[in-house]
Scaffold this motif. Structure first.
Motif, mmCIF file in Angstrom:
data_model
loop_
_atom_site.group_PDB
_atom_site.id
_atom_site.type_symbol
_atom_site.label_atom_id
_atom_site.label_comp_id
_atom_site.label_asym_id
_atom_site.label_seq_id
_atom_site.Cartn_x
_atom_site.Cartn_y
_atom_site.Cartn_z
ATOM 1 N N ALA A 56 -8.750 -9.623 -30.390
ATOM 2 C CA ALA A 56 -9.707 -10.105 -31.382
ATOM 3 C C ALA A 56 -10.524 -11.215 -30.734
ATOM 4 O O ALA A 56 -9.966 -12.109 -30.103
ATOM 5 C CB ALA A 56 -8.976 -10.642 -32.605
ATOM 6 N N ASP A 57 -11.832 -11.155 -30.850
ATOM 7 C CA ASP A 57 -12.689 -12.235 -30.384
ATOM 8 C C ASP A 57 -12.756 -13.277 -31.487
ATOM 9 O O ASP A 57 -13.040 -12.944 -32.649
ATOM 10 C CB ASP A 57 -14.093 -11.721 -30.056
ATOM 11 C CG ASP A 57 -14.110 -10.842 -28.815
ATOM 12 O OD1 ASP A 57 -13.291 -11.090 -27.909
ATOM 13 O OD2 ASP A 57 -14.930 -9.914 -28.758
ATOM 14 N N VAL A 58 -12.483 -14.524 -31.136
ATOM 15 C CA VAL A 58 -12.403 -15.603 -32.107
ATOM 16 C C VAL A 58 -13.565 -16.563 -31.899
ATOM 17 O O VAL A 58 -13.865 -16.952 -30.765
ATOM 18 C CB VAL A 58 -11.056 -16.356 -31.950
ATOM 19 C CG1 VAL A 58 -10.983 -17.549 -32.878
ATOM 20 C CG2 VAL A 58 -9.891 -15.403 -32.186
ATOM 21 N N TYR A 65 -12.462 -25.715 -32.207
ATOM 22 C CA TYR A 65 -12.769 -26.030 -30.811
ATOM 23 C C TYR A 65 -14.279 -26.146 -30.649
ATOM 24 O O TYR A 65 -14.966 -25.176 -30.370
ATOM 25 C CB TYR A 65 -12.203 -24.964 -29.873
ATOM 26 C CG TYR A 65 -10.699 -24.973 -29.828
ATOM 27 C CD1 TYR A 65 -10.028 -25.881 -29.026
ATOM 28 C CD2 TYR A 65 -9.961 -24.091 -30.606
ATOM 29 C CE1 TYR A 65 -8.644 -25.909 -28.999
ATOM 30 C CE2 TYR A 65 -8.578 -24.112 -30.582
ATOM 31 C CZ TYR A 65 -7.928 -25.025 -29.781
ATOM 32 O OH TYR A 65 -6.562 -25.058 -29.747
ATOM 33 N N ALA A 66 -14.791 -27.358 -30.831
ATOM 34 C CA ALA A 66 -16.237 -27.591 -30.832
ATOM 35 C C ALA A 66 -16.829 -27.689 -29.429
ATOM 36 O O ALA A 66 -18.035 -27.565 -29.259
ATOM 37 C CB ALA A 66 -16.548 -28.874 -31.601
ATOM 38 N N LEU A 94 -8.588 -21.221 -21.489
ATOM 39 C CA LEU A 94 -8.798 -19.856 -21.979
ATOM 40 C C LEU A 94 -8.813 -18.805 -20.890
ATOM 41 O O LEU A 94 -8.395 -17.675 -21.103
ATOM 42 C CB LEU A 94 -10.123 -19.783 -22.745
ATOM 43 C CG LEU A 94 -10.300 -20.745 -23.906
ATOM 44 C CD1 LEU A 94 -11.678 -20.573 -24.520
ATOM 45 C CD2 LEU A 94 -9.210 -20.560 -24.941
ATOM 46 N N GLU A 95 -9.359 -19.167 -19.739
ATOM 47 C CA GLU A 95 -9.529 -18.193 -18.659
ATOM 48 C C GLU A 95 -9.489 -18.936 -17.339
ATOM 49 O O GLU A 95 -9.951 -20.063 -17.237
ATOM 50 C CB GLU A 95 -10.878 -17.485 -18.834
ATOM 51 C CG GLU A 95 -11.128 -16.356 -17.880
ATOM 52 C CD GLU A 95 -12.426 -15.610 -18.195
ATOM 53 O OE1 GLU A 95 -12.615 -14.554 -17.585
ATOM 54 O OE2 GLU A 95 -13.237 -16.070 -19.016
ATOM 55 N N ALA A 112 -11.242 -29.601 -28.753
ATOM 56 C CA ALA A 112 -11.636 -29.981 -30.104
ATOM 57 C C ALA A 112 -12.688 -31.078 -30.097
ATOM 58 O O ALA A 112 -13.479 -31.182 -31.026
ATOM 59 C CB ALA A 112 -10.410 -30.429 -30.896
ATOM 60 N N SER A 113 -12.701 -31.888 -29.030
ATOM 61 C CA SER A 113 -13.605 -33.033 -28.962
ATOM 62 C C SER A 113 -13.778 -33.431 -27.500
ATOM 63 O O SER A 113 -13.068 -32.945 -26.617
ATOM 64 C CB SER A 113 -13.011 -34.211 -29.737
ATOM 65 O OG SER A 113 -11.773 -34.606 -29.124
#
Length: 153
Positions: A56-58, A65-66, A94-95, A112-113
């Motif tokens: 699933a692409d989120v 996660y800004a 992530l990668e 997140a920041s």
């Protein structure tokens, strides 16, 4: 050995990369196969490893996660297991690509920041020097190959 794919296999791959949740009946309709023939093709692509999974692409911003960044890491030496362990532990990484050139690794990082990103980069600097680039927008989201090498569509 490279799997030989015909145009129908490529059509199946394109359709599944666009929507892996579609029914096999719908997939067959889109690539001009019966549902059973489409099922057989997909099973073959899975069993030979051409299709290695589904996901699933989120939307990162919608889950908190800004900040998205690319971190390049120069990793001295050849003991890479500690970095691999950090990659398993930190879900914000992530990668990770092992690369040639001045940098040994290129990582895609979600935070997140800005303080959170700084914390992550500080952890990575324990392994070597880093260069961090913030991502403004993702103008081309990840997509898998759409055609055989050398073929244009």
């Amino acid at each position: 050995m490279t799997e030989t794919l015909d145009p129908t296999d490529w059509a199946i791959l394109v359709e599944l990369q666009n929507d892996a949740r579609m029914s096999l009946t719908e997939l067959g309709r889109r690539v001009n196969l019966s549902a059973s023939a489409a099922t057989e093709r997909v099973r073959r692509l899975e069993s030979t490893g051409v299709i290695s999974g589904y996901r699933a692409d989120v939307d990162l911003t919608k889950v908190g996660y800004a900040v998205l960044a690319v971190v390049r890491l120069k990793y001295p030496g050849n003991k890479h297991e500690p970095l691999r362990q950090l990659l398993k532990e930190r879900h914000e990484l992530l990668e990770c690509l092992r690369t040639t050139g001045d940098d040994c690794y290129t990582l895609k990082v979600a935070a997140a920041s800005m303080p959170h990103l700084e914390e992550l980069v500080n952890e990575l600097t324990e392994f070597g020097s880093t260069t961090t680039n913030l991502v403004y927008t993702q103008t081309q989201p990840y997509r898998g190959p759409q055609a055989a090498p050398g073929e244009t569509r």
